[in-house]
Enzyme design. Structure first.
Site, mmCIF file in Angstrom:
data_model
loop_
_atom_site.group_PDB
_atom_site.id
_atom_site.type_symbol
_atom_site.label_atom_id
_atom_site.label_comp_id
_atom_site.label_asym_id
_atom_site.label_seq_id
_atom_site.Cartn_x
_atom_site.Cartn_y
_atom_site.Cartn_z
ATOM 1 C CG ASP A 28 11.662 28.772 3.317
ATOM 2 O OD1 ASP A 28 12.531 29.661 3.255
ATOM 3 O OD2 ASP A 28 11.073 28.327 2.316
ATOM 4 C CD GLU A 29 11.219 24.510 1.200
ATOM 5 O OE1 GLU A 29 10.363 23.678 0.847
ATOM 6 O OE2 GLU A 29 11.646 25.401 0.452
ATOM 7 C CB ALA A 30 17.761 25.965 6.490
#
Length: 482
Positions: free
Chosen positions: A285-287
């Site tokens: 997530d949230e890369a």
């Protein structure tokens, strides 16, 4: 008035008969519950499903029926909740219950990376969740702020990446023995442990010992805005310096880094060896600081390695954009009304022969404030999340085009940016964790007793049990507290 049972069973039939009277010497509800459980008859019925049970209570006594120890355990939780009292003393109403869960996976996630929590706190969380028939504890073990699991093959990860927590609070890590103690404690209460090694983003703590695998921090405007939301933060992320802020999306593993694949094989392999459960979570997530090409490469590599260990890969829904082993499980953390293509990425898991765990942030993220006056918690998921909003959602309606049989289950995450100890955990868990328990176990919203009106009454009457257990729950004005 419905019985004070949570999550609500599949079938409840009150009997027109006198209740089961318990010893007046049982001065507390907990003591009375212990008495009735100890005296209840056990019957084995091999035709029942693995987690199913039947419970019958008459004036003559209580009978628990199940095919497995898990079924007997869940019958015990229901029986404990049924204990009531009147002027004559403690009693259990005459009733017949037949029950089994709607979803196979019923999880709670605890973030131990932002703030480290000792084994005793993890065990307390296991006890609280097991009582509500959850069967999975997802531990978010790694993030920008800390690496929390000591590994024999890479001791430097915990040695160099665990010293602090968010806002400069003390850090810590679990030894292999600590982790095995958690796994065993959970198993005794019929929970599996799902470990998470978050990648390719959320990896700043990893970069402290392995800068050769990590990209330079990407200091975007969005990252700086999130960083500034938390008072007391001064320093932006910097290479080689522990990060104690709350910004996300700035760190990344390098897909082209020499040695990345053997490193991941050693780390993920050891975590898999320590974990008897079927799942291993790789984050994803949230890369925000990772190119799409690198994201696909690293996530594809990591999930392939996990599958080769014999575990089923689990990843946040963004990983639906990567090449995944067939049957990988996606965890959806978008809103109840999906936005920005999150539902499309979630559907990709199903199209690939996998299934979904639903964790819609604006309903089931336990770290959200209840209202603006809540002393801890966040509010980014469409503002504070009231108890009523946490209850009024239906898992089958979140991701259009996904049949119910493709929903593995429901999980309630508790992120710990503002959560320092068990008291804070209890405040944010209770009573909203009951909403998650019912979404995961019970029939769909709108079926008998699966209504907000019934729920708020049943939750309120469990308050005395929580008081006796020392659980400092949020006394929401939305609930009719007994």
């Amino acid at each position: 008035m419905p019985l004070a049972v949570l999550p609500w069973p599949a079938s409840v039939s009150p009997l027109d008969a006198p209740p089961l009277r318990l010893s007046p010497a049982a001065a507390t509800r907990s003591a009375a519950a212990a008495q009735v459980v100890a005296e209840a008859e056990r019957r084995v019925d091999p035709t029942l499903a693995a987690e199913a049970y039947a419970l019958r209570v008459t004036a003559a006594g209580a009978t628990r029926t199940a095919a497995t120890e898990a079924g007997f355990f869940y019958a015990k939780q229901t029986l404990r909740q049924l204990v009531d009292a009147d002027a004559e003393g403690p009693f259990v109403p005459a009733v017949e219950i037949r029950d089994e869960p709607r979803f196979a996976y019923r999880g709670v996630m605890l973030d131990v990376a932002r703030h480290f929590h000792p084994v005793s706190t993890i065990e307390a969380v296991i006890d609280r969740t097991a009582a509500l028939k959850f069967n999975a504890l997802h531990l978010h073990l790694t993030d920008d702020q800390g690496w929390r699991l000591a590994l024999d093959r890479h001791p430097e990860l915990a040695a160099e990446g665990s010293a602090t927590s968010i806002l400069g609070d003390p850090g810590g890590f679990y030894t292999r023995d600590d982790y095995m103690r958690i796994v065993e404690y959970a198993a005794e209460r019929h929970l599996i442990v799902v470990p998470e090694f978050d990648l390719p983003g959320h990896t700043h703590a990893l970069s402290l010992s392995h800068p050769e695998l990590s990209a330079e921090p990407v200091l975007s405007d969005h990252m700086s805005e999130v960083h500034a939301m938390f008072p007391g933060q001064r320093e932006l992320p910097a290479r080689g310096v522990p990060y104690i802020g709350a910004a996300v999306g700035f760190s990344s593993l390098r897909a082209d880094a020499p040695g990345l694949e053997p490193f991941l094989r050693e780390v993920l392999g050891e975590i898999a060896e320590l974990t008897p459960g079927p799942y291993l979570h790789i984050g994803g997530d949230e890369a925000l600081g990772t190119s799409r090409e690198d994201f696909r490469a690293v996530v594809g590599l990591a999930t392939r390695i996990v599958a080769e260990t014999g575990k089923t890969p689990v990843a946040w829904h963004e990983a639906g954009d990567a090449p995944l082993p067939r049957g990988s499980v996606g965890q959806y953390w978008g809103f109840v009304a999906p936005a920005d293509g999150a539902d499309e990425k979630a559907r990709a898991f199903v199209a690939n022969g996998g299934s979904l765990i639903l964790s819609p942030a604006d309903a089931i993220y336990l770290d959200m404030k209840y209202d603006e006056s809540t002393p801890i918690g966040l509010r980014w998921a469409n503002g504070p999340t009231s108890v009523e909003r946490s209850y009024r959602w239906e898992p089958a309606d979140v991701i259009a085009g996904v049949p119910e049989e493709a929903i593995l289950g429901v999980e309630a995450p508790l992120w710990t940016e503002t959560v320092r100890d068990l008291a804070a955990i209890d405040l944010l868990l209770f009573p909203r964790i009951c909403s998650a328990a019912e979404a995961a176990w019970s029939r769909p919203v709108g079926t008998p007793e699966r209504t907000w009106e019934s729920f708020r009454s049943r939750v309120g009457r469990l308050g005395p049990l929580w008081d006796e257990a020392g659980i400092g729950y949020h006394r929401s004005p939305e609930i009719d507290w007994a």
